[in-house]
Design a protein around this motif. Structure first.
Motif, PDB file in Angstrom:
ATOM      1  N   PHE A   1       0.822  -1.060  -0.020  1.00 19.27           N
ATOM      2  CA  PHE A   1      -0.128  -0.105   0.040  1.00 19.27           C
ATOM      3  C   PHE A   1       0.891   1.268  -0.006  1.00 19.27           C
ATOM      4  CE2 PHE A   1      -2.500  -3.177   2.015  1.00 19.27           C
ATOM      5  CZ  PHE A   1      -3.886  -3.128   1.482  1.00 19.27           C
ATOM      6  N   ASN A   2       0.596   2.239  -1.093  1.00 20.61           N
ATOM      7  CA  ASN A   2       1.388   3.501  -0.914  1.00 20.61           C
ATOM      8  C   ASN A   2       0.300   4.567  -0.176  1.00 20.61           C
ATOM      9  OD1 ASN A   2       2.452   6.172  -1.509  1.00 20.61           O
ATOM     10  ND2 ASN A   2       3.537   5.495  -3.139  1.00 20.61           N
ATOM     11  N   SER A   3       0.428   4.834   0.924  1.00 18.85           N
ATOM     12  CA  SER A   3      -0.420   5.715   1.523  1.00 18.85           C
ATOM     13  C   SER A   3      -0.349   7.032   1.229  1.00 18.85           C
ATOM     14  CB  SER A   3       0.037   5.382   3.224  1.00 18.85           C
ATOM     15  OG  SER A   3       1.202   6.304   3.338  1.00 18.85           O
ATOM     16  N   ARG A   4       0.530   7.425   0.634  1.00 24.83           N
ATOM     17  CA  ARG A   4       0.423   8.817  -0.162  1.00 24.83           C
ATOM     18  C   ARG A   4      -0.466   8.971  -1.320  1.00 24.83           C
ATOM     19  NH1 ARG A   4       6.127  11.149  -0.300  1.00 24.83           N
ATOM     20  NH2 ARG A   4       6.641   9.048  -1.381  1.00 24.83           N
ATOM     21  N   THR A   5      -0.376   8.345  -2.075  1.00 16.84           N
ATOM     22  CA  THR A   5      -1.046   8.216  -3.425  1.00 16.84           C
ATOM     23  C   THR A   5      -2.181   7.459  -3.409  1.00 16.84           C
ATOM     24  OG1 THR A   5       0.271   6.187  -4.598  1.00 16.84           O
ATOM     25  CG2 THR A   5       1.243   8.695  -4.393  1.00 16.84           C
ATOM     26  N   GLY A   6      -2.315   6.228  -2.658  1.00 13.26           N
ATOM     27  CA  GLY A   6      -3.599   5.507  -2.662  1.00 13.26           C
ATOM     28  C   GLY A   6      -3.376   4.193  -3.628  1.00 13.26           C
ATOM     29  N   THR A   7      -2.147   3.897  -4.068  1.00 12.30           N
ATOM     30  CA  THR A   7      -1.697   2.810  -4.951  1.00 12.30           C
ATOM     31  C   THR A   7      -1.854   1.599  -4.142  1.00 12.30           C
ATOM     32  OG1 THR A   7      -0.640   4.432  -6.269  1.00 12.30           O
ATOM     33  CG2 THR A   7      -0.131   1.907  -6.753  1.00 12.30           C
ATOM     34  N   VAL A   8      -2.235   0.428  -4.802  1.00 10.94           N
ATOM     35  CA  VAL A   8      -2.322  -0.936  -4.276  1.00 10.94           C
ATOM     36  C   VAL A   8      -1.696  -1.905  -5.296  1.00 10.94           C
ATOM     37  CG1 VAL A   8      -3.604  -2.634  -3.206  1.00 10.94           C
ATOM     38  CG2 VAL A   8      -4.399  -0.486  -3.038  1.00 10.94           C
ATOM     39  N   VAL A   9      -0.630  -2.476  -4.671  1.00 15.52           N
ATOM     40  CA  VAL A   9       0.099  -3.692  -5.769  1.00 15.52           C
ATOM     41  C   VAL A   9      -0.041  -4.926  -4.887  1.00 15.52           C
ATOM     42  CG1 VAL A   9       2.102  -4.198  -6.890  1.00 15.52           C
ATOM     43  CG2 VAL A   9       1.468  -1.754  -6.675  1.00 15.52           C
ATOM     44  N   ILE A  10      -0.545  -5.984  -5.517  1.00 10.61           N
ATOM     45  CA  ILE A  10      -0.685  -7.262  -4.921  1.00 10.61           C
ATOM     46  C   ILE A  10       0.301  -8.448  -6.015  1.00 10.61           C
ATOM     47  CG2 ILE A  10      -2.367  -8.824  -4.449  1.00 10.61           C
ATOM     48  CD1 ILE A  10      -4.300  -6.730  -4.653  1.00 10.61           C
ATOM     49  N   SER A  11       0.866  -9.037  -5.269  1.00  9.77           N
ATOM     50  CA  SER A  11       1.868  -9.877  -6.026  1.00  9.77           C
ATOM     51  C   SER A  11       0.952 -11.169  -6.185  1.00  9.77           C
ATOM     52  CB  SER A  11       3.116 -10.240  -5.500  1.00  9.77           C
ATOM     53  OG  SER A  11       2.717 -11.047  -4.139  1.00  9.77           O
TER      54      SER A  11
END
Length: 361
Positions: free
Chosen positions: A252-262
């Motif tokens: 989770f990138n808390s600044r941009t709201g990006t979610v990356v799931i492997s």
């Protein structure tokens, strides 16, 4: 559907990698740099009078250019902000090359948008100056405030970057030739990956030149002559190797709201109910007009109207062992936003229902 496309790309990746993607060469490392500077040219969104060090910094700066202010003068720094500047010095960079820098507000500035960083020395852990930073900031966030005090903020307007904003002034030795062997340090320690790297190197060179004692490092005998050693390392990091299985991760990138799931993330039996709270703020002006013979004055006052609504929530249910594809397809089918996805997956992780590792950056 965008999340599904990302998933399809991840699923198509194979575990075969080149050694250079899995390890760092010992002695060939990045170094952190940091400095204190000031950003000018802000449109009234800089530090207030509470940040005394900002006014002092401006006063010291003006002295360097022959401008001396009267004693006791208090600088109003609304168009100036004190900042900390950070950068990463890549291995092997030479004088004159440029690197990116990150600029973050140190005081109570509301936004750095439109600002220019003045020349700032960047120091390493030894206290020496290795680069000089200067340039116009690129700010990914914004902030706006109404006259009645209501405001909205997107991302972080008090932090930004300057691409190529620092110039190298002093070089850092790599130390690649300091020992008779080359040490390869795994970026993500894994016993199987370390074993596969040793086998692949020995097989490629047809002799046992690589050994390992743990899941983190691999030692390889290397030529002493500098040119031959560089060519040797180039050959090493290009060898293909099978990567060992790793723990799936959710970032989770808390600044941009990006979610990356492997790939490989699964869930235990779980039911999640997720709703959304919407707050609407409307700005206006109320005018009070006196009677024609009343002798009063016309007064205008700001008026804010706030409304709160909570649309119907959504409920999600997954059976045991549901795959990442099933999770994403279910959430996408409801028209959920990336913020919804982040909230749902974070709740699942905190409840222990996800098989992967949760990382917040």
């Amino acid at each position: 559907m965008l999340l599904g496309m990302w998933l399809a790309c991840l699923a198509g990746l194979v575990h075969a990698q080149v050694v250079g993607n899995l390890v760092n060469v010992d002695g060939v490392r990045e170094n952190s740099l940091v400095g204190y500077g000031i950003v000018v040219g802000l449109n009234g969104s800089g530090d207030g009078t509470q940040a005394k060090y900002t006014g002092q910094s401006v006063t010291n700066l003006l002295k360097q250019f022959g401008v001396r202010l009267p004693d006791g003068t208090t600088m109003r720094a609304r168009n100036v902000a004190a900042v900390m500047v950070s950068a990463t010095f890549p291995s092997g960079y030479r004088k004159g090359q440029t690197i990116d820098v990150t600029v973050s507000s140190l005081g109570d500035a509301k936004s750095l948008r439109g600002g220019t960083l003045l020349m700032t020395p960047l120091l390493a852990a030894d206290g020496e100056t290795y680069a000089l930073a200067q340039g116009n900031l690129v700010i990914p966030g914004l902030a706006a405030q109404g006259r009645s005090g209501s405001s909205i903020t997107i991302n972080t307007p008090t932090s930004g970057r300057i691409p190529g904003g620092a110039t190298i002034e002093q070089e850092i030795s790599t130390g690649l030739d300091a020992t008779p062997s080359v040490h390869l340090n795994l970026k993500r320690p894994n016993f199987q990956t370390a074993t596969n790297i040793v086998d692949a190197i020995n097989r490629n060179f047809n002799r046992p030149i690589a050994t390992t004692l743990d899941a983190t490092s691999v030692q390889v005998a290397a030529p002493d002559e500098p040119t031959s050693r560089v060519a040797f390392v180039a050959r090493l990091i290009g060898i293909k190797v099978e990567q060992g299985s790793d723990t799936p991760r959710i970032v989770f990138n808390s600044r941009t709201g990006t979610v990356v799931i492997s790939q490989g993330v699964t869930v235990k039996p779980a039911v999640v109910s997720h709703g959304a709270l919407r707050v609407t703020i409307s700005e206006g002006t109320a005018v009070s007009q006196p009677n024609p013979l009343g002798g009063g004055t016309t007064v205008a006052a700001p008026v804010s109207q706030l409304s709160v609504s909570e649309p119907g929530g959504r409920a999600f249910q997954w059976p045991a062992g549901a795959s990442l594809q099933a999770i994403v397809d279910t959430i996408n089918s409801t028209g959920a936003t990336p913020d919804d996805l982040m909230a749902i997956l974070q709740a699942l992780a905190e409840a222990g229902a996800l098989s992967g590792e949760l990382v917040v950056i």
